[in-house]
Scaffold this motif. Structure first.
Motif, PDB file in Angstrom:
ATOM      1  N   SER A 120       0.826  -1.208   0.000  1.00  0.00           N
ATOM      2  CA  SER A 120       0.000   0.000   0.000  1.00  0.00           C
ATOM      3  C   SER A 120       0.854   1.250   0.000  1.00  0.00           C
ATOM      4  O   SER A 120       1.855   1.320   0.693  1.00  0.00           O
ATOM      5  CB  SER A 120      -0.916   0.029   1.234  1.00  0.00           C
ATOM      6  N   SER A 121       0.429   2.241  -0.759  1.00  0.00           N
ATOM      7  CA  SER A 121       1.150   3.518  -0.757  1.00  0.00           C
ATOM      8  C   SER A 121       0.708   4.395   0.402  1.00  0.00           C
ATOM      9  O   SER A 121       1.421   5.299   0.810  1.00  0.00           O
ATOM     10  CB  SER A 121       0.955   4.236  -2.093  1.00  0.00           C
ATOM     11  N   ASP A 122      -0.472   4.144   0.924  1.00  0.00           N
ATOM     12  CA  ASP A 122      -0.991   4.925   2.043  1.00  0.00           C
ATOM     13  C   ASP A 122      -1.378   3.963   3.169  1.00  0.00           C
ATOM     14  O   ASP A 122      -2.369   3.243   3.066  1.00  0.00           O
ATOM     15  CB  ASP A 122      -2.210   5.746   1.609  1.00  0.00           C
ATOM     16  N   ARG A 123      -0.588   3.947   4.235  1.00  0.00           N
ATOM     17  CA  ARG A 123      -0.857   3.024   5.354  1.00  0.00           C
ATOM     18  C   ARG A 123      -1.558   3.721   6.507  1.00  0.00           C
ATOM     19  O   ARG A 123      -1.634   3.182   7.601  1.00  0.00           O
ATOM     20  CB  ARG A 123       0.452   2.395   5.813  1.00  0.00           C
ATOM     21  N   ALA A 124      -2.087   4.913   6.263  1.00  0.00           N
ATOM     22  CA  ALA A 124      -2.791   5.649   7.313  1.00  0.00           C
ATOM     23  C   ALA A 124      -4.107   4.948   7.653  1.00  0.00           C
ATOM     24  O   ALA A 124      -4.652   4.207   6.832  1.00  0.00           O
ATOM     25  CB  ALA A 124      -3.070   7.086   6.857  1.00  0.00           C
ATOM     26  N   PRO A 125      -4.659   5.194   8.842  1.00  0.00           N
ATOM     27  CA  PRO A 125      -5.952   4.621   9.191  1.00  0.00           C
ATOM     28  C   PRO A 125      -7.025   5.058   8.189  1.00  0.00           C
ATOM     29  O   PRO A 125      -7.020   6.215   7.740  1.00  0.00           O
ATOM     30  CB  PRO A 125      -6.245   5.179  10.581  1.00  0.00           C
ATOM     31  N   GLN A 126      -7.934   4.161   7.854  1.00  0.00           N
ATOM     32  CA  GLN A 126      -8.993   4.441   6.877  1.00  0.00           C
ATOM     33  C   GLN A 126     -10.330   3.998   7.459  1.00  0.00           C
ATOM     34  O   GLN A 126     -10.392   3.165   8.374  1.00  0.00           O
ATOM     35  CB  GLN A 126      -8.739   3.663   5.575  1.00  0.00           C
ATOM     36  N   ASN A 127     -11.408   4.540   6.922  1.00  0.00           N
ATOM     37  CA  ASN A 127     -12.754   4.099   7.278  1.00  0.00           C
ATOM     38  C   ASN A 127     -13.376   3.495   6.021  1.00  0.00           C
ATOM     39  O   ASN A 127     -13.786   4.213   5.120  1.00  0.00           O
ATOM     40  CB  ASN A 127     -13.607   5.267   7.781  1.00  0.00           C
ATOM     41  N   PRO A 128     -13.430   2.168   5.938  1.00  0.00           N
ATOM     42  CA  PRO A 128     -13.941   1.532   4.720  1.00  0.00           C
ATOM     43  C   PRO A 128     -15.465   1.547   4.599  1.00  0.00           C
ATOM     44  O   PRO A 128     -16.005   1.026   3.654  1.00  0.00           O
ATOM     45  CB  PRO A 128     -13.416   0.102   4.830  1.00  0.00           C
ATOM     46  N   TYR A 129     -16.167   2.154   5.564  1.00  0.00           N
ATOM     47  CA  TYR A 129     -17.637   2.147   5.533  1.00  0.00           C
ATOM     48  C   TYR A 129     -18.158   3.469   5.078  1.00  0.00           C
ATOM     49  O   TYR A 129     -18.431   4.399   5.496  1.00  0.00           O
ATOM     50  CB  TYR A 129     -18.191   1.749   6.902  1.00  0.00           C
TER      51      TYR A 129
END
Length: 193
Positions: free
Chosen positions: A184-193
């Motif tokens: 992954s190029s962006d390993r920051a926390p994400q909200n997949p919802y």
């Protein structure tokens, strides 16, 4: 000037009383296999018993059939050992109070230490024993000490008095990001919802 670099505890030796009390406590209560015995090479009147605490290292006990308990609690003066902490699994930790109770052994009850859970009781000679269970597992390739260092830094940065579970969880996330690669190029926390 150079350091003498430590690479772990080789063994710990404690002063015991009679041989059977040592075997009954270290193996019969704490489950440490009795792996070796010989005379104390510095005092042939004493025995020297060796127990495996579970990691292949050793706890050894000097025994003497003429020696008995000298204290209700071993001394805690400067230079004395306060207690010995033994690592146990969570499953074992949850059984300790009942198993001590079966033997009538007084104990502290559960103590939440933030990064670990503990229970304290004395051996038959008055030496304080702690059974401790970490609240976390370090990421692959890291040690408990690696997590503790990072959790300490996060605790200090937050101005908190002691390490809490949030510091541990954030330290583990930081160590995973630092030590394990990702596509992954962006390993920051994400909200997949």
């Amino acid at each position: 000037m150079r350091k003498i670099q430590a690479q772990g505890i080789h063994h710990i030796t404690l002063m015991g009383a009679d041989r059977q009390t040592s075997i009954d406590f270290w193996e019969g209560l704490l489950g440490m296999p009795f792996v070796f015995e010989q005379p104390n090479l510095d005092d042939p009147a004493e025995g020297h018993l060796y127990f495996d605490p579970g990691d292949g290292r050793l706890i050894t006990i000097f025994t003497n059939e003429n020696r008995s308990r000298a204290h209700r609690r071993t001394p805690t003066d400067a230079g004395c050992v306060h207690h010995l902490a033994i690592n146990v699994s969570l499953a074992t930790f949850r059984q300790i109070e009942a198993r001590l109770g079966e033997r009538g052994i007084a104990h502290s009850g559960h103590k939440d230490r933030g990064f670990m859970d503990s229970i304290y009781f004395k051996d038959p000679l008055g030496f304080l024993i702690e059974c401790a269970c970490y609240k976390f597992e370090p990421p692959n390739g890291c040690t408990h000490a690696d997590v503790m260092i990072e959790a300490h830094k996060l605790r200090v940065e937050a101005g908190d008095a002691s390490i809490a579970e949030i510091h541990l969880a954030d330290a583990i996330e930081l160590l995973v990001k630092r030590t394990q690669t990702s596509l992954s190029s962006d390993r920051a926390p994400q909200n997949p919802y």
